[in-house]
Scaffold this motif. Structure first.
Motif, PDB file in Angstrom:
ATOM      1  N   MET A  68      15.178 -11.567   1.106  1.00 25.20           N
ATOM      2  CA  MET A  68      16.164 -10.851   1.921  1.00 25.20           C
ATOM      3  C   MET A  68      17.600 -11.317   1.701  1.00 25.20           C
ATOM      4  N   GLY A  69      17.770 -12.430   0.983  1.00 26.54           N
ATOM      5  CA  GLY A  69      19.102 -12.979   0.841  1.00 26.54           C
ATOM      6  C   GLY A  69      19.372 -14.019   1.906  1.00 26.54           C
ATOM      7  N   GLU A  70      20.415 -14.776   1.711  1.00 26.73           N
ATOM      8  CA  GLU A  70      20.778 -15.843   2.637  1.00 26.73           C
ATOM      9  C   GLU A  70      21.247 -15.244   3.957  1.00 26.73           C
TER      10      GLU A  70
ATOM     11  N   ALA B 242      10.312 -24.509   6.668  1.00 27.32           N
ATOM     12  CA  ALA B 242      11.280 -24.512   5.572  1.00 27.32           C
ATOM     13  C   ALA B 242      10.779 -23.672   4.399  1.00 27.32           C
ATOM     14  N   GLU B 243       9.494 -23.758   4.114  1.00 22.49           N
ATOM     15  CA  GLU B 243       8.929 -22.951   3.028  1.00 22.49           C
ATOM     16  C   GLU B 243       9.035 -21.467   3.352  1.00 22.49           C
ATOM     17  N   ALA B 244       8.748 -21.119   4.617  1.00 22.53           N
ATOM     18  CA  ALA B 244       8.872 -19.719   5.029  1.00 22.53           C
ATOM     19  C   ALA B 244      10.330 -19.259   4.984  1.00 22.53           C
ATOM     20  N   ASP B 245      11.249 -20.117   5.419  1.00 20.91           N
ATOM     21  CA  ASP B 245      12.673 -19.785   5.350  1.00 20.91           C
ATOM     22  C   ASP B 245      13.097 -19.486   3.917  1.00 20.91           C
ATOM     23  N   GLU B 246      12.618 -20.300   2.992  1.00 20.43           N
ATOM     24  CA  GLU B 246      12.982 -20.131   1.582  1.00 20.43           C
ATOM     25  C   GLU B 246      12.443 -18.806   1.040  1.00 20.43           C
ATOM     26  N   ARG B 247      11.239 -18.454   1.438  1.00 20.88           N
ATOM     27  CA  ARG B 247      10.695 -17.163   1.008  1.00 20.88           C
ATOM     28  C   ARG B 247      11.506 -16.015   1.588  1.00 20.88           C
TER      29      ARG B 247
END
Length: 310
Positions: free
Chosen positions: A227-229, A217-222
């Motif tokens: 890069m944007g959603e 989740a932390e990597a996804d948020e970064r």
């Protein structure tokens, strides 16, 4: 502000553990980078699983070995084979697998679920997945997973499976019925490998899932920050989930072959480091191999039919 729940499947969690770059290609990059050709062993596995699911949906009087063979033939997937002769050879083997397996079953049984989706939540994750078969035996539920690979299974495969443990927890909570036993049914050998969890061991698996989820989740948020959603991704077909080291495909075979080549987006170095690859033998089976320089040098490329047990 409370952290939003990390929505996932066991396959997504395992993808993070296996290779973070492949995780990025699979779940974050949109459009998704092009995959290589389909795998014949995935076609065998998907065909067998589909036939067994359909067999249980037949009325009692039609639950015969012949029906299983007919269902496999009707739903046979031909992607990844060397040629028509090899596909036909494996169709014959597949018919033997399913007819031999169902001959060991009691057709009067009615599983609690076939291809049953289960889900549960904790304070960290919202996890869901699809169980091949869910049995009720006495006062408990049993999670059954079919295996068609060439590698013999061990009890440790059942004990250590994050997916099976999560399925047991989710099924138990949804149906308010204890579920501690998980089974791997290896069709090529007819062997059934079982492990009986305790409440403590199931809780350990769930805590492990949360630990993985927090990292991902932390990597996804970064990724989203830089890069944007990403666009909402369609979930992979359940029947292809977890059948090989290769990533799953969410499109029918003809679409996959005809897609134009799509390369991964360029990402800054600091983001690429977050999603660093894990080079090793598994790279030879990766659908995204063409996009990964480290993967190209880590292992020789396999042909689409190399995973078959010739």
């Amino acid at each position: 502000m409370p952290r939003r729940l990390y929505s996932c499947t066991p396959s997504r969690l395992n993808a993070w553990l296996d290779c973070r770059r492949r995780y990025r290609f699979t779940y974050l990059d949109r459009p998704q980078p092009s995959k290589g050709p389909g795998w014949a062993h995935n076609s065998v596995g998907a065909s067998v699983h589909n036939a067994l699911a359909a067999w249980w949906r037949e009325p009692y009087e039609r639950r015969t070995p012949l029906t299983a063979a007919v269902l496999l033939t009707k739903g046979w997937i031909t992607e990844g084979f060397r040629d028509e002769a090899q596909s036909a050879q494996w169709l014959g083997r597949g018919r033997d697998l399913v007819s031999g397996y169902v001959a060991t079953l009691d057709p009067s049984d009615d599983p609690v679920g076939v291809e049953r989706t289960v889900a549960t939540r904790t304070s960290v994750i919202a996890v869901s997945g699809r169980i091949d078969r869910l049995d009720r035996r006495g006062d408990e539920l049993v999670v059954v997973d079919y295996k068609t690979g060439r590698r013999p299974l061990t009890q440790d495969d059942a004990r250590s499976s994050l997916a099976l443990a999560i399925y047991a927890v989710a099924a138990s909570r949804m149906m308010r019925t204890p579920a501690h036993a998980v089974e791997l049914h290896h069709l090529p050998t007819g062997e059934i490998v079982q492990w009986r969890h305790t409440d403590e061991s199931l809780d350990r698996h769930l805590r492990r899932a949360e630990e993985i989820a927090l990292e991902a989740a932390e990597a996804d948020e970064r990724y989203r920050t830089v890069m944007g959603e990403p666009a909402q991704a369609k979930r992979p077909r359940p029947r292809d989930a977890g059948r090989s080291p290769a990533a799953r495909d969410d499109a029918p075979a003809p679409e996959r072959r005809d897609r134009p080549l799509v390369s991964p987006p360029r990402v800054p170095t600091e983001l690429d480091e977050v999603f660093a690859p894990s080079p090793g033998p598994i790279c030879g089976w990766c659908d995204f191999r063409r996009h990964c320089p480290e993967g190209l040098t880590a292992a020789p490329e396999h042909r689409p039919w190399d995973g078959l047990a010739e």
